[in-house]
Scaffold this motif. Sequence first.
Motif, PDB file in Angstrom:
ATOM      1  N   ASP A  94      21.002  -9.826   9.344  1.00 19.72           N
ATOM      2  CA  ASP A  94      20.296  -9.599  10.772  1.00 19.72           C
ATOM      3  C   ASP A  94      20.863  -8.307  11.335  1.00 19.72           C
ATOM      4  O   ASP A  94      20.677  -7.993  12.290  1.00 19.72           O
ATOM      5  CB  ASP A  94      20.823 -10.737  11.572  1.00 19.72           C
ATOM      6  N   GLY A  95      21.439  -7.383  10.428  1.00 23.25           N
ATOM      7  CA  GLY A  95      22.144  -6.187  10.908  1.00 23.25           C
ATOM      8  C   GLY A  95      23.413  -5.962  11.514  1.00 23.25           C
ATOM      9  O   GLY A  95      23.926  -4.753  11.654  1.00 23.25           O
ATOM     10  N   ASP A  96      24.178  -7.028  11.469  1.00 27.97           N
ATOM     11  CA  ASP A  96      25.444  -6.955  11.873  1.00 27.97           C
ATOM     12  C   ASP A  96      26.108  -6.516  10.857  1.00 27.97           C
ATOM     13  O   ASP A  96      26.085  -6.817   9.499  1.00 27.97           O
ATOM     14  CB  ASP A  96      26.051  -8.380  12.064  1.00 27.97           C
ATOM     15  N   TYR A  97      27.220  -5.641  11.132  1.00 25.55           N
ATOM     16  CA  TYR A  97      28.206  -4.978  10.201  1.00 25.55           C
ATOM     17  C   TYR A  97      29.623  -5.876  10.233  1.00 25.55           C
ATOM     18  O   TYR A  97      30.229  -6.014  11.303  1.00 25.55           O
ATOM     19  CB  TYR A  97      28.511  -3.574  10.343  1.00 25.55           C
ATOM     20  N   GLU A 102      40.683 -11.437   5.930  1.00 24.05           N
ATOM     21  CA  GLU A 102      40.218 -11.503   7.454  1.00 24.05           C
ATOM     22  C   GLU A 102      38.990 -11.000   7.341  1.00 24.05           C
ATOM     23  O   GLU A 102      38.773  -9.693   6.695  1.00 24.05           O
ATOM     24  CB  GLU A 102      41.101 -10.994   8.278  1.00 24.05           C
ATOM     25  N   ILE A 103      37.949 -11.448   7.994  1.00 22.77           N
ATOM     26  CA  ILE A 103      36.624 -11.007   8.356  1.00 22.77           C
ATOM     27  C   ILE A 103      36.167 -10.799   9.851  1.00 22.77           C
ATOM     28  O   ILE A 103      36.627 -11.500  10.461  1.00 22.77           O
ATOM     29  CB  ILE A 103      35.438 -12.017   7.739  1.00 22.77           C
ATOM     30  N   SER A 104      36.045  -9.520  10.184  1.00 24.79           N
ATOM     31  CA  SER A 104      35.666  -9.417  11.624  1.00 24.79           C
ATOM     32  C   SER A 104      34.560  -8.333  11.811  1.00 24.79           C
ATOM     33  O   SER A 104      34.048  -7.977  10.668  1.00 24.79           O
ATOM     34  CB  SER A 104      37.001  -8.326  12.068  1.00 24.79           C
ATOM     35  N   LEU A 105      33.836  -8.666  12.773  1.00 29.06           N
ATOM     36  CA  LEU A 105      32.740  -7.706  13.434  1.00 29.06           C
ATOM     37  C   LEU A 105      33.335  -6.203  13.432  1.00 29.06           C
ATOM     38  O   LEU A 105      34.147  -5.914  14.047  1.00 29.06           O
ATOM     39  CB  LEU A 105      32.242  -8.199  14.448  1.00 29.06           C
ATOM     40  N   SER A 106      32.408  -5.252  12.729  1.00 32.09           N
ATOM     41  CA  SER A 106      32.853  -3.982  12.521  1.00 32.09           C
ATOM     42  C   SER A 106      32.814  -3.420  14.071  1.00 32.09           C
ATOM     43  O   SER A 106      33.686  -2.553  14.472  1.00 32.09           O
ATOM     44  CB  SER A 106      31.971  -3.162  11.695  1.00 32.09           C
ATOM     45  N   ASP A 107      31.855  -3.706  14.930  1.00 26.08           N
ATOM     46  CA  ASP A 107      31.661  -3.045  16.177  1.00 26.08           C
ATOM     47  C   ASP A 107      32.675  -3.449  17.128  1.00 26.08           C
ATOM     48  O   ASP A 107      33.126  -2.751  17.813  1.00 26.08           O
ATOM     49  CB  ASP A 107      30.295  -3.013  16.531  1.00 26.08           C
ATOM     50  N   SER A 108      32.997  -4.717  17.338  1.00 25.30           N
ATOM     51  CA  SER A 108      33.945  -5.209  18.363  1.00 25.30           C
ATOM     52  C   SER A 108      35.383  -5.305  17.964  1.00 25.30           C
ATOM     53  O   SER A 108      36.382  -5.474  18.793  1.00 25.30           O
ATOM     54  CB  SER A 108      33.310  -6.562  18.687  1.00 25.30           C
TER      55      SER A 108
END
Length: 104
Positions: free
Chosen positions: A66-69, A84-90
């Motif tokens: 879906d385009g999320d990094y 750990e997996i995190s959203l790159s932008d936030s």
Amino acid sequence: MNNKKKIWIVILLIAAFLIAAIKLWYDFAMDGTRTVLSIEKSNGNQAKMSYQLFDGEKEYHLEADDGDYFAVAIVSEDGKLDMEISLSDSGESIYSGKDIPSSN
């Protein structure tokens, strides 16, 4: 076998051992991560790693359909695997696991 051949064989074996030891030291000294017999395959959508020994940190940046990094941080220390997996932008953490079982 004559003595010259024996001496050359010993010299070559010592040289091979020294080269291997220097490579291991160099790999560990560069980033603090040590891997032995490892295979890594990664692209923008996935990361796979197979290893006999992994001690240190790895980080991957992956893109979902879906385009999320995502930023995926993997830490192995003293035989314990954390991720750990995190959203790159936030930077919001969406998964955190400690002492995750790994397969042999």
